[in-house]
Design a protein around this motif. Structure first.
Motif, mmCIF file in Angstrom:
data_model
loop_
_atom_site.group_PDB
_atom_site.id
_atom_site.type_symbol
_atom_site.label_atom_id
_atom_site.label_comp_id
_atom_site.label_asym_id
_atom_site.label_seq_id
_atom_site.Cartn_x
_atom_site.Cartn_y
_atom_site.Cartn_z
ATOM 1 N N ASP A 1 48.934 38.982 6.715
ATOM 2 C CA ASP A 1 47.885 39.848 6.189
ATOM 3 C C ASP A 1 48.065 40.128 4.689
ATOM 4 O OD1 ASP A 1 46.747 40.013 8.681
ATOM 5 O OD2 ASP A 1 47.464 42.014 9.119
ATOM 6 N N GLY A 2 49.311 40.260 4.232
ATOM 7 C CA GLY A 2 49.577 40.548 2.839
ATOM 8 C C GLY A 2 50.717 41.527 2.663
ATOM 9 N N PHE A 3 50.935 41.965 1.409
ATOM 10 C CA PHE A 3 51.992 42.938 1.153
ATOM 11 C C PHE A 3 51.550 43.903 0.057
ATOM 12 C CE2 PHE A 3 52.860 39.791 -2.051
ATOM 13 C CZ PHE A 3 53.543 40.423 -3.076
ATOM 14 N N VAL B 1 47.965 46.385 -3.882
ATOM 15 C CA VAL B 1 47.747 45.659 -2.630
ATOM 16 C C VAL B 1 47.558 44.172 -2.926
ATOM 17 C CG1 VAL B 1 46.322 45.468 -0.562
ATOM 18 C CG2 VAL B 1 46.675 47.708 -1.625
ATOM 19 N N MET B 2 48.383 43.348 -2.311
ATOM 20 C CA MET B 2 48.305 41.891 -2.423
ATOM 21 C C MET B 2 47.758 41.366 -1.091
ATOM 22 S SD MET B 2 49.959 41.594 -5.455
ATOM 23 C CE MET B 2 50.755 39.996 -5.605
ATOM 24 N N ASP B 3 46.448 41.368 -0.960
ATOM 25 C CA ASP B 3 45.769 41.096 0.302
ATOM 26 C C ASP B 3 45.497 39.603 0.431
ATOM 27 O OD1 ASP B 3 44.256 41.098 2.579
ATOM 28 O OD2 ASP B 3 42.871 42.664 1.935
ATOM 29 N N THR B 4 46.050 38.984 1.482
ATOM 30 C CA THR B 4 45.853 37.552 1.686
ATOM 31 C C THR B 4 44.983 37.239 2.888
ATOM 32 O OG1 THR B 4 47.833 37.374 3.059
ATOM 33 C CG2 THR B 4 48.102 37.009 0.693
ATOM 34 N N TYR B 5 44.544 38.244 3.606
ATOM 35 C CA TYR B 5 43.814 38.010 4.851
ATOM 36 C C TYR B 5 42.536 37.241 4.561
ATOM 37 C CZ TYR B 5 41.681 38.975 9.418
ATOM 38 O OH TYR B 5 41.095 38.861 10.652
ATOM 39 N N SER B 6 42.539 35.938 4.850
ATOM 40 C CA SER B 6 41.445 35.064 4.440
ATOM 41 C C SER B 6 40.152 35.352 5.177
ATOM 42 C CB SER B 6 41.850 33.602 4.664
ATOM 43 O OG SER B 6 42.192 33.380 6.023
ATOM 44 N N PRO C 1 43.218 35.128 -1.685
ATOM 45 C CA PRO C 1 43.945 36.388 -1.900
ATOM 46 C C PRO C 1 43.348 37.243 -3.026
ATOM 47 C CG PRO C 1 45.475 34.557 -1.690
ATOM 48 C CD PRO C 1 44.118 33.961 -1.849
ATOM 49 N N TYR C 2 43.612 38.547 -2.910
ATOM 50 C CA TYR C 2 43.011 39.522 -3.820
ATOM 51 C C TYR C 2 44.023 40.615 -4.127
ATOM 52 C CZ TYR C 2 39.311 42.553 -5.709
ATOM 53 O OH TYR C 2 38.515 43.321 -6.526
ATOM 54 N N ILE C 3 44.117 41.001 -5.399
ATOM 55 C CA ILE C 3 45.020 42.069 -5.828
ATOM 56 C C ILE C 3 44.187 43.278 -6.213
ATOM 57 C CG2 ILE C 3 46.806 42.764 -7.471
ATOM 58 C CD1 ILE C 3 47.489 39.835 -7.860
ATOM 59 N N SER C 4 44.549 44.459 -5.689
ATOM 60 C CA SER C 4 43.816 45.678 -6.027
ATOM 61 C C SER C 4 44.781 46.845 -6.149
ATOM 62 C CB SER C 4 42.752 45.993 -4.967
ATOM 63 O OG SER C 4 43.350 46.245 -3.705
ATOM 64 N N ALA D 1 43.301 36.367 -7.014
ATOM 65 C CA ALA D 1 44.556 35.759 -7.492
ATOM 66 C C ALA D 1 45.128 34.875 -6.396
ATOM 67 C CB ALA D 1 45.563 36.845 -7.875
ATOM 68 N N LYS D 2 45.062 33.591 -6.593
ATOM 69 C CA LYS D 2 45.571 32.646 -5.592
ATOM 70 C C LYS D 2 47.076 32.506 -5.772
ATOM 71 C CE LYS D 2 41.199 30.124 -5.372
ATOM 72 N NZ LYS D 2 40.810 30.761 -4.105
ATOM 73 N N PHE D 3 47.831 33.248 -4.949
ATOM 74 C CA PHE D 3 49.283 33.262 -5.131
ATOM 75 C C PHE D 3 50.039 32.703 -3.930
ATOM 76 C CE2 PHE D 3 47.857 37.632 -3.990
ATOM 77 C CZ PHE D 3 48.443 37.754 -2.737
ATOM 78 N N ARG D 4 49.382 32.017 -3.013
ATOM 79 C CA ARG D 4 50.054 31.459 -1.834
ATOM 80 C C ARG D 4 50.507 30.012 -2.053
ATOM 81 N NH1 ARG D 4 47.998 30.021 2.330
ATOM 82 N NH2 ARG D 4 49.640 30.475 3.838
ATOM 83 N N ASN D 5 51.610 29.692 -1.359
ATOM 84 C CA ASN D 5 52.078 28.310 -1.188
ATOM 85 C C ASN D 5 52.278 27.548 -2.495
ATOM 86 O OD1 ASN D 5 52.331 28.474 1.564
ATOM 87 N ND2 ASN D 5 50.396 27.463 2.029
ATOM 88 N N TYR D 6 52.861 28.232 -3.484
ATOM 89 C CA TYR D 6 53.254 27.551 -4.723
ATOM 90 C C TYR D 6 54.694 27.096 -4.624
ATOM 91 C CZ TYR D 6 49.075 28.862 -7.363
ATOM 92 O OH TYR D 6 47.792 28.975 -7.821
ATOM 93 N N ASN D 7 54.995 25.953 -5.223
ATOM 94 C CA ASN D 7 56.379 25.474 -5.267
ATOM 95 C C ASN D 7 57.160 26.114 -6.403
ATOM 96 O OD1 ASN D 7 56.116 23.727 -3.046
ATOM 97 N ND2 ASN D 7 55.181 22.142 -4.336
ATOM 98 N N HIS D 8 56.443 26.620 -7.435
ATOM 99 C CA HIS D 8 57.128 27.270 -8.550
ATOM 100 C C HIS D 8 57.149 28.790 -8.338
ATOM 101 C CE1 HIS D 8 52.804 26.866 -9.715
ATOM 102 N NE2 HIS D 8 52.968 28.154 -9.974
#
Length: 324
Positions: free
Chosen positions: A103-105, A132-137, A148-151, A177-184
């Protein structure tokens, strides 16, 4: 003599950059920071407590694994008495889901610590700040942003975080803010200075901050606690905290040095609290759904017509038998 002067100049040129870099870190507050190696003895974390599904490894602190219905948190043991600060968090959110995840963190600066609850694993009706770092697609309700969305949300203990509306009726500001599944490495910076909240990200591995949003006239008291919590539901992700670094920022000339801000009530001038909950209008039926419904109705009508014909023929046959 000339050679000696040259040597001194070269030495100065080499030392100056190192000194400048060191000076940028001289306000780092160790008691509010979390850096590797994490473990001091056993599972103890210096200056931090954790609860729920949180596990500590050599490379990260995992708030939740990529499993359903998990919740975890990490909380600083020392209250922050700094007026101006910059909290930089290195994190990693990743999982098996490509289209569905959650869901997010949340990164917290709040009065209440170590309390589990429904807001991404922590307490609702909190006092303080939530990033709130909401990833619930598969987000709830009709919104004009993607995930994802930051608020940001400021609460004085009287507001409810509405998961059914992704918190959009109580947020101060936000950005996609697309912050999922990055290798860096991925980072977020939360700056609170001169009653202004600035949230920036470094998600592209460029070692440069990109401003997400800025909100002025935000009042936050001193003496609150930093923390982070995460949760999963039917959808899941790994929510990892790699590092937390807190920097004390200088007071501006306009700020009173001896001002007591410990009793300030968290608030924001641009925050309309509490906002009336407005039910989202039901979206119009899609063309595919409309076609399927029409097909279903047509089949029902055909079945009814066939049954009617069969019943009529049976009745006619019985009538002929009675005549003979």
């Amino acid at each position: 003599m000339f050679k000696d002067i040259c040597k001194l100049l070269l030495l100065y040129l080499f030392i100056t950059p190192a000194t400048a870099e060191w000076n940028t870190l001289e306000y780092s507050r160790r008691e509010h920071s979390l850096t590797k190696p994490y473990q001091a003895s056993g599972m103890a974390l210096p200056y931090w407590d954790f609860l729920g599904s949180t596990i500590v490894t050599s490379n990260y602190v995992r708030l939740t694994p990529d499993l359903q219905s998990k919740s975890g948190a990490i909380w600083n043991t020392h209250p922050c008495h700094t007026r101006n600060w910059d909290l930089q968090v290195q994190f990693k959110v990743h999982g098996k889901g490509k289209d569905l995840f959650g869901d997010g963190f949340v990164i917290w600066y709040v009065k209440e610590r170590m309390q589990s609850g429904p807001v991404f694993g922590s307490k609702d009706y909190f006092n303080g700040l939530a990033i709130v770092m909401d990833t619930y697609s598969n987000h709830n309700g009709a919104h004009n942003h993607q995930h994802p969305y930051i608020s940001a949300m400021i609460n004085n203990g009287s507001l409810h975080y509405d998961h059914d509306r992704d918190g959009t009726h109580t947020q101060l500001a936000g950005c996609e803010a697309k912050f999922r599944n990055y290798n860096h490495d991925t980072y977020i910076s939360i700056v609170y200075k001169d009653d202004t909240l600035i949230v920036s990200t470094d998600l592209e591995g460029k070692n440069a901050w990109k401003e997400c949003f800025r909100v002025e006239n935000v009042l936050l008291p001193t003496g609150y606690f930093f923390g982070a919590s995460a949760t999963t539901g039917d959808l899941s992700d790994n929510h990892d905290i790699v590092a937390i670094k807190m920097y004390e920022l200088d007071l501006l000339e306009t700020q009173k040095k001896d001002e007591d801000r410990s009793q300030i009530v968290p608030s924001a001038q641009t925050f309309d609290a509490p906002r009336t909950r407005i039910e989202d209008t039901k979206p119009a039926m899609s063309a595919v759904m409309t076609f399927l419904w029409m097909m279903f109705i047509a089949l029902v009508l055909i079945v009814l017509v066939v049954l009617g014909i069969m019943w009529y023929q049976k009745r006619q046959e019985n009538s002929r038998k009675r005549l003979y």
